[in-house]
Write a protein that holds these residues in place. Sequence first.
Motif, PDB file in Angstrom:
ATOM      1  N   GLY A 152      77.239  13.659  62.257  1.00 23.63           N
ATOM      2  CA  GLY A 152      76.402  14.050  61.123  1.00 23.63           C
ATOM      3  C   GLY A 152      75.096  13.287  61.127  1.00 23.63           C
ATOM      4  O   GLY A 152      74.015  13.861  60.949  1.00 23.63           O
ATOM      5  N   ILE A 163      72.818  14.498  63.972  1.00 25.27           N
ATOM      6  CA  ILE A 163      72.172  15.790  63.658  1.00 25.27           C
ATOM      7  C   ILE A 163      71.017  15.543  62.696  1.00 25.27           C
ATOM      8  O   ILE A 163      69.919  16.060  62.868  1.00 25.27           O
ATOM      9  CB  ILE A 163      73.177  16.765  63.002  1.00 25.27           C
ATOM     10  N   LYS A 164      71.295  14.703  61.687  1.00 23.36           N
ATOM     11  CA  LYS A 164      70.264  14.430  60.684  1.00 23.36           C
ATOM     12  C   LYS A 164      69.015  13.834  61.321  1.00 23.36           C
ATOM     13  O   LYS A 164      67.909  14.302  61.087  1.00 23.36           O
ATOM     14  CB  LYS A 164      70.822  13.462  59.636  1.00 23.36           C
ATOM     15  N   ASN A 194      65.525  15.718  61.677  1.00 28.63           N
ATOM     16  CA  ASN A 194      64.445  15.089  60.920  1.00 28.63           C
ATOM     17  C   ASN A 194      63.209  14.906  61.778  1.00 28.63           C
ATOM     18  O   ASN A 194      62.093  15.071  61.326  1.00 28.63           O
ATOM     19  CB  ASN A 194      64.910  13.710  60.419  1.00 28.63           C
ATOM     20  N   ARG A 220      61.976   6.758  52.853  1.00 25.15           N
ATOM     21  CA  ARG A 220      61.310   7.643  51.904  1.00 25.15           C
ATOM     22  C   ARG A 220      62.342   8.437  51.093  1.00 25.15           C
ATOM     23  O   ARG A 220      62.187   8.634  49.890  1.00 25.15           O
ATOM     24  CB  ARG A 220      60.401   8.598  52.672  1.00 25.15           C
ATOM     25  N   ASP A 221      63.403   8.886  51.757  1.00 26.72           N
ATOM     26  CA  ASP A 221      64.373   9.769  51.111  1.00 26.72           C
ATOM     27  C   ASP A 221      65.486   9.021  50.358  1.00 26.72           C
ATOM     28  O   ASP A 221      66.399   9.641  49.847  1.00 26.72           O
ATOM     29  CB  ASP A 221      65.050  10.670  52.162  1.00 26.72           C
ATOM     30  N   TRP A 228      67.810   7.590  51.665  1.00 26.73           N
ATOM     31  CA  TRP A 228      69.030   7.907  52.409  1.00 26.73           C
ATOM     32  C   TRP A 228      69.992   6.715  52.514  1.00 26.73           C
ATOM     33  O   TRP A 228      71.214   6.898  52.388  1.00 26.73           O
ATOM     34  CB  TRP A 228      68.665   8.459  53.782  1.00 26.73           C
ATOM     35  N   PHE A 288      72.294   6.712  49.715  1.00 25.07           N
ATOM     36  CA  PHE A 288      73.205   7.858  49.783  1.00 25.07           C
ATOM     37  C   PHE A 288      74.323   7.589  50.784  1.00 25.07           C
ATOM     38  O   PHE A 288      75.500   7.820  50.514  1.00 25.07           O
ATOM     39  CB  PHE A 288      72.407   9.106  50.195  1.00 25.07           C
ATOM     40  N   LEU A 333      80.635   5.679  54.638  1.00 26.53           N
ATOM     41  CA  LEU A 333      80.665   5.602  56.113  1.00 26.53           C
ATOM     42  C   LEU A 333      80.692   4.138  56.541  1.00 26.53           C
ATOM     43  O   LEU A 333      80.079   3.286  55.904  1.00 26.53           O
ATOM     44  CB  LEU A 333      79.418   6.261  56.708  1.00 26.53           C
ATOM     45  N   LEU A 377      68.831  12.797  49.690  1.00 29.36           N
ATOM     46  CA  LEU A 377      69.044  13.760  50.768  1.00 29.36           C
ATOM     47  C   LEU A 377      67.842  13.752  51.720  1.00 29.36           C
ATOM     48  O   LEU A 377      66.722  13.505  51.310  1.00 29.36           O
ATOM     49  CB  LEU A 377      69.226  15.159  50.176  1.00 29.36           C
ATOM     50  N   PRO A 378      68.100  14.027  53.019  1.00 30.49           N
ATOM     51  CA  PRO A 378      66.997  14.034  53.984  1.00 30.49           C
ATOM     52  C   PRO A 378      66.061  15.223  53.748  1.00 30.49           C
ATOM     53  O   PRO A 378      66.446  16.368  53.973  1.00 30.49           O
ATOM     54  CB  PRO A 378      67.687  14.152  55.342  1.00 30.49           C
ATOM     55  N   LEU A 379      64.844  14.937  53.315  1.00 29.52           N
ATOM     56  CA  LEU A 379      63.955  15.996  52.852  1.00 29.52           C
ATOM     57  C   LEU A 379      63.414  16.888  53.961  1.00 29.52           C
ATOM     58  O   LEU A 379      62.968  17.998  53.705  1.00 29.52           O
ATOM     59  CB  LEU A 379      62.780  15.381  52.083  1.00 29.52           C
ATOM     60  N   GLU A 380      63.434  16.394  55.204  1.00 34.06           N
ATOM     61  CA  GLU A 380      62.895  17.218  56.288  1.00 34.06           C
ATOM     62  C   GLU A 380      63.830  18.370  56.647  1.00 34.06           C
ATOM     63  O   GLU A 380      63.419  19.350  57.265  1.00 34.06           O
ATOM     64  CB  GLU A 380      62.656  16.369  57.552  1.00 34.06           C
ATOM     65  N   LEU A 381      65.091  18.229  56.290  1.00 31.46           N
ATOM     66  CA  LEU A 381      66.074  19.238  56.704  1.00 31.46           C
ATOM     67  C   LEU A 381      66.033  20.457  55.777  1.00 31.46           C
ATOM     68  O   LEU A 381      65.541  20.393  54.673  1.00 31.46           O
ATOM     69  CB  LEU A 381      67.486  18.647  56.651  1.00 31.46           C
ATOM     70  N   THR A 425      71.053  23.059  57.813  1.00 24.37           N
ATOM     71  CA  THR A 425      71.295  21.845  58.599  1.00 24.37           C
ATOM     72  C   THR A 425      71.989  20.790  57.750  1.00 24.37           C
ATOM     73  O   THR A 425      72.877  20.085  58.238  1.00 24.37           O
ATOM     74  CB  THR A 425      69.976  21.247  59.137  1.00 24.37           C
ATOM     75  N   LYS A 443      75.607  21.190  57.842  1.00 24.32           N
ATOM     76  CA  LYS A 443      76.209  20.665  59.075  1.00 24.32           C
ATOM     77  C   LYS A 443      76.312  19.145  59.039  1.00 24.32           C
ATOM     78  O   LYS A 443      77.306  18.555  59.473  1.00 24.32           O
ATOM     79  CB  LYS A 443      75.369  21.083  60.289  1.00 24.32           C
ATOM     80  N   VAL A 444      75.257  18.497  58.545  1.00 19.38           N
ATOM     81  CA  VAL A 444      75.252  17.027  58.481  1.00 19.38           C
ATOM     82  C   VAL A 444      76.380  16.539  57.573  1.00 19.38           C
ATOM     83  O   VAL A 444      77.183  15.681  57.957  1.00 19.38           O
ATOM     84  CB  VAL A 444      73.882  16.514  57.973  1.00 19.38           C
ATOM     85  N   LEU A 445      76.464  17.130  56.380  1.00 20.67           N
ATOM     86  CA  LEU A 445      77.421  16.621  55.400  1.00 20.67           C
ATOM     87  C   LEU A 445      78.865  16.962  55.778  1.00 20.67           C
ATOM     88  O   LEU A 445      79.790  16.232  55.434  1.00 20.67           O
ATOM     89  CB  LEU A 445      77.072  17.153  54.006  1.00 20.67           C
ATOM     90  N   ASN A 461      80.008  16.637  58.570  1.00 16.55           N
ATOM     91  CA  ASN A 461      80.432  15.552  59.454  1.00 16.55           C
ATOM     92  C   ASN A 461      80.509  14.200  58.759  1.00 16.55           C
ATOM     93  O   ASN A 461      80.919  13.218  59.358  1.00 16.55           O
ATOM     94  CB  ASN A 461      79.481  15.452  60.645  1.00 16.55           C
ATOM     95  N   ILE A 462      80.070  14.151  57.509  1.00 17.39           N
ATOM     96  CA  ILE A 462      80.109  12.874  56.787  1.00 17.39           C
ATOM     97  C   ILE A 462      81.274  12.840  55.796  1.00 17.39           C
ATOM     98  O   ILE A 462      82.001  11.861  55.708  1.00 17.39           O
ATOM     99  CB  ILE A 462      78.762  12.634  56.071  1.00 17.39           C
ATOM    100  N   TYR A 463      81.484  13.933  55.047  1.00 16.01           N
ATOM    101  CA  TYR A 463      82.554  13.959  54.052  1.00 16.01           C
ATOM    102  C   TYR A 463      83.826  14.571  54.630  1.00 16.01           C
ATOM    103  O   TYR A 463      83.797  15.682  55.150  1.00 16.01           O
ATOM    104  CB  TYR A 463      82.103  14.740  52.816  1.00 16.01           C
ATOM    105  N   VAL A 520      75.880  19.347  46.198  1.00 13.61           N
ATOM    106  CA  VAL A 520      76.486  18.471  47.213  1.00 13.61           C
ATOM    107  C   VAL A 520      77.673  17.718  46.610  1.00 13.61           C
ATOM    108  O   VAL A 520      78.777  17.729  47.153  1.00 13.61           O
ATOM    109  CB  VAL A 520      75.440  17.468  47.771  1.00 13.61           C
TER     110      VAL A 520
END
Lengths: 201, 123, 281
Positions: free
Chosen positions: A3, A6-7, A11, A60-61, A63, A66, A72, C86-90, C94, C97-99, C101-103, C141
């Motif tokens: 995950g 991918i992020k 990004n 910035r985000d 993250w 989060f 994790l 949350l990642p703002l660029e995504l 996507t 898909k990211v989450l 794999n995290i949760y 989310v």
Amino acid sequence: MIGLLIKDLCNTKKMILWYLATVIICFVVSVLLKNISYLYAMGIVSEISIIMTTFAYEERDSWPKFVAASGLNPKIIVLEKYVIGVGVGIIANLFSIVAFALIKTQENSWAELVILILFQIIVISCCLPAIYKFGVEKSRIFLIAIILIAVCFMIGIAEFVFKKINITSGAIISIISLFVILLSIIVSYFISLKIYNKKEF
Amino acid sequence: MNIFISNTSDKSLYEQIYEQIKNMILDSTLKEGQALPTIRGLAKDLRISVITTARAYADLERDGYIYSVVGKGSFVAEKNKEFIREKNLAEMEECISKASDLAKRCNISEEEFINCVKLIYRG
Amino acid sequence: MKIVELKNVCKQYSEFNLKNISFSIPEGVVVGLVGENGAGKSTIIKSIINAIHPDSGQIFFKGKEINTLSKSERQKIGVVLDDTGLPLELNINTLDKVLKNIYSTWHSDKFNSYVNKFNLPKKQSIKSFSKGMKMQLALAVAFSYDNDVLILDEPTSGLDPVVRDEILSMLYDYIQDGKKSVLISSHITSDLEKLCDYIVYLHKGKIELDEEKDKILEKYAVYGIEEKILKELDKNAIVKILRRSYGLDLLAIKKLMPANFEYRPVKLEDIMLFYSKGENI
């Protein structure tokens, strides 16, 4: 881990493509001029920039907050950055290796390349703990200094040291270098992890 | 059923809910055995807290207007005519006692007071 | 049963101290964390979600010390951050898909149904979203993995009334089964006045009030009185005094005040105002 990868890759997708294009141009230039230093320098610059950007976006985000809340394992969170760093490094180095093979003459040996890669890995190993410790903004100056040293190293050492390397000493240097590469990555990882565990977001 | 909540009323939120459901049961808008909204459902609908609603329901149950079955919810209780009569009588007495206090304060005689009551009762 | 419990949590910063914070979130209720900006609301929330390390004290989740939770246990604490995190660029696809794999209990179908419900664009990067859309996404989310408690940091600040009401509606849905709890911090007290069962009021890093909301609203009232009457009143009745140029306002305990005094019912906003600007007797 997947995950996070991918992020980070999504990004920085645009940036990665941009640097890839630049590295390819440098590859052509290096081969034509029979001088690998352009490509090598670009490799280091793109590697550090991409890592820095992943951190900058995260800051910035918010993250880090989060991801801390998501439970994790910190070991994985830190390891992911090393995978990105080394991954980008391997791609950049692949270009260097091919370019080196194309312009290889009798005078230079593979040991030169291994030393260059060693230096690149040491740069990464210095960068990551620095970013974890000081954050992107403050470590930027530090990183510019590292890049400058890298370039000077390239120009200086290439002139004086490489000419004195012969086949046997080259082999020994290569083996020692590979060992140092591994060691520096591992030590750097544990330092980063230690810094990360104390961090607050 | 309709419930309206006023934020400017002197009465607290749970009293308002209590009163309105009680009145609907007394005037048979809500029939015996009819299911009431769940506590949390009503809280959501009125945008008030769960505890406030729960308290109104608890008071309604204590006073015999509704009963609840675990896991099924709350229902309008069988109307006990005697009980309701007693409730209303008590409420009426309270109103009369207020009126008679007022009468005494204004020096209105017993006779006058009773005449007044008679007049109003006969409409 | 207590879902989350804080015991004597302290955290020292150079210009701000969190002092001996103890409170708990019981099962099935909504707890509101109220306080002016800088009172320590975010610090408390961050210490629950593992983003900071308190200097002392303990935090428990279902009786288990929070530092000892495994990844899947920690994910039972749902989190909605004020800046979403949350990642703002995504884009949303996507992000899914990211989450995933995290949760460990991520439900893509649930996530997509919320995204559709809010009409959020799936292919645009999140940074192009409005503040309200970002907050809706953050809630989507948090609702798309299995959790027992939802911790929300200022979820309604800066949002228009329609979106705020939608968010409240989602929170009501979340607590419908009576097993899940919510901790919500906000300085918009009208939202909290509606939703919350309990209020924890924080002032300068200390808990000043921790009570059932209805009890607070019943117990206290605001009185407007003249200065000279102040001396005749029961000292225990007076909580805070707010002096104006023409008369003074009292935050007082209703049943200790003379019954014939006129008052108006208290609002959470009043309590905040009296504590931050008022003086003691």
